[in-house]
Design an enzyme around this catalytic site. Sequence first.
Site, mmCIF file in Angstrom:
data_model
loop_
_atom_site.group_PDB
_atom_site.id
_atom_site.type_symbol
_atom_site.label_atom_id
_atom_site.label_comp_id
_atom_site.label_asym_id
_atom_site.label_seq_id
_atom_site.Cartn_x
_atom_site.Cartn_y
_atom_site.Cartn_z
ATOM 1 N N ASP A 1 0.930 -1.028 -0.149
ATOM 2 C CA ASP A 1 0.259 -0.293 0.235
ATOM 3 C C ASP A 1 0.566 1.692 0.299
ATOM 4 O O ASP A 1 2.216 1.056 0.929
ATOM 5 C CB ASP A 1 -0.712 -0.675 1.430
ATOM 6 C CG ASP A 1 -1.745 1.222 1.552
ATOM 7 O OD1 ASP A 1 -2.395 1.855 0.481
ATOM 8 O OD2 ASP A 1 -1.496 1.887 2.473
ATOM 9 N N ASP B 1 -2.043 -0.400 5.749
ATOM 10 C CA ASP B 1 -2.281 0.360 7.180
ATOM 11 C C ASP B 1 -4.219 0.441 7.651
ATOM 12 O O ASP B 1 -3.837 0.973 8.792
ATOM 13 C CB ASP B 1 -1.162 1.400 7.125
ATOM 14 C CG ASP B 1 -2.174 2.788 6.582
ATOM 15 O OD1 ASP B 1 -3.158 2.299 5.401
ATOM 16 O OD2 ASP B 1 -2.598 3.917 7.242
ATOM 17 N N ASN C 1 -9.287 -0.165 2.933
ATOM 18 C CA ASN C 1 -9.183 -0.422 2.058
ATOM 19 C C ASN C 1 -8.500 -1.710 1.593
ATOM 20 O O ASN C 1 -8.209 -2.068 0.637
ATOM 21 C CB ASN C 1 -8.966 0.229 1.041
ATOM 22 C CG ASN C 1 -7.656 0.710 1.547
ATOM 23 O OD1 ASN C 1 -7.012 0.921 2.612
ATOM 24 N ND2 ASN C 1 -6.655 2.557 0.585
#
Length: 284
Positions: A8, A234, A237
């Site tokens: 991410d 984190d 999503n």
Amino acid sequence: MIKCIAIDMDGTLLTSTQEITKENREAIKEAQDKGVEVVIATGRAYEEAGDLLKEAGIITPMICANGAEIRTNEHIIVDTNPLSKDLARQMAEILHKYQVYYEVYTNRGTYTLDKTVARSLIMDIFTVSGHVKDMEEIKKAAEERLKEIHQLDSYEELFEDDDQVIYKLLAFHFDPIVLGNVREELTKLEGAAISASGKENLEITSVDAQKGIALEKFVKARDISLSDTMAIGDNYNDVSMFQMAGRAVAMGNAVEDIQHQCHFVTGTNEESGVAQAIRKALEE
């Protein structure tokens, strides 16, 4: 043995000042040199994410807008999972009903109806988070993001344009009760997926546009098993890819609920937690 690493961006690869540390850059290169496939999996639009990666010298495939797009190393689109215009309109009507500010992500960039509100919102989020205390840094981060956002008089321009493909709606509000009510109504829409990348937002996509689904497609195309895949993130999503990956790694700055859903917890985004997780996997 880890053969693929999905990473991410916000709150993970990026620091609070939107930078990619030297340690993270070097760890990604080390993994690639050892034959590990690295893919960036972000909620950002390609325009927002691609430039940051290029500036850092990171060359990887990309999963953008939470899985609405998959791109190659050369950043060529190989798969898309857009929202239908009818579903996007229904989502927009709910957001208008609650007077929630939102942006629309498309194949031609990200759009807002008011850049002044967008600027103020970004600065408020950085200020409230407490991670960035220097006002000049906050202003700089806000202006950098605004460079990639286009202003419209009405979102109908997008909904009526056959050449515009709707990927995602990103909604912001500081009242958790309002966001909760909006989420409740959105979840009733067939074909919608609702997640979040922060406590002040909702990320709204097609049910087929989720990081986990995109990651599954990505590794399958490369004949890599999901059990040999590591996902680092984190926020909410990232949950769909945590559920898919054989090794789910939460950042040290992730909320406790996210950390509990993962196999391991690494350092924070300010501590190059991505590099720590990658090097730990490479040592095994």
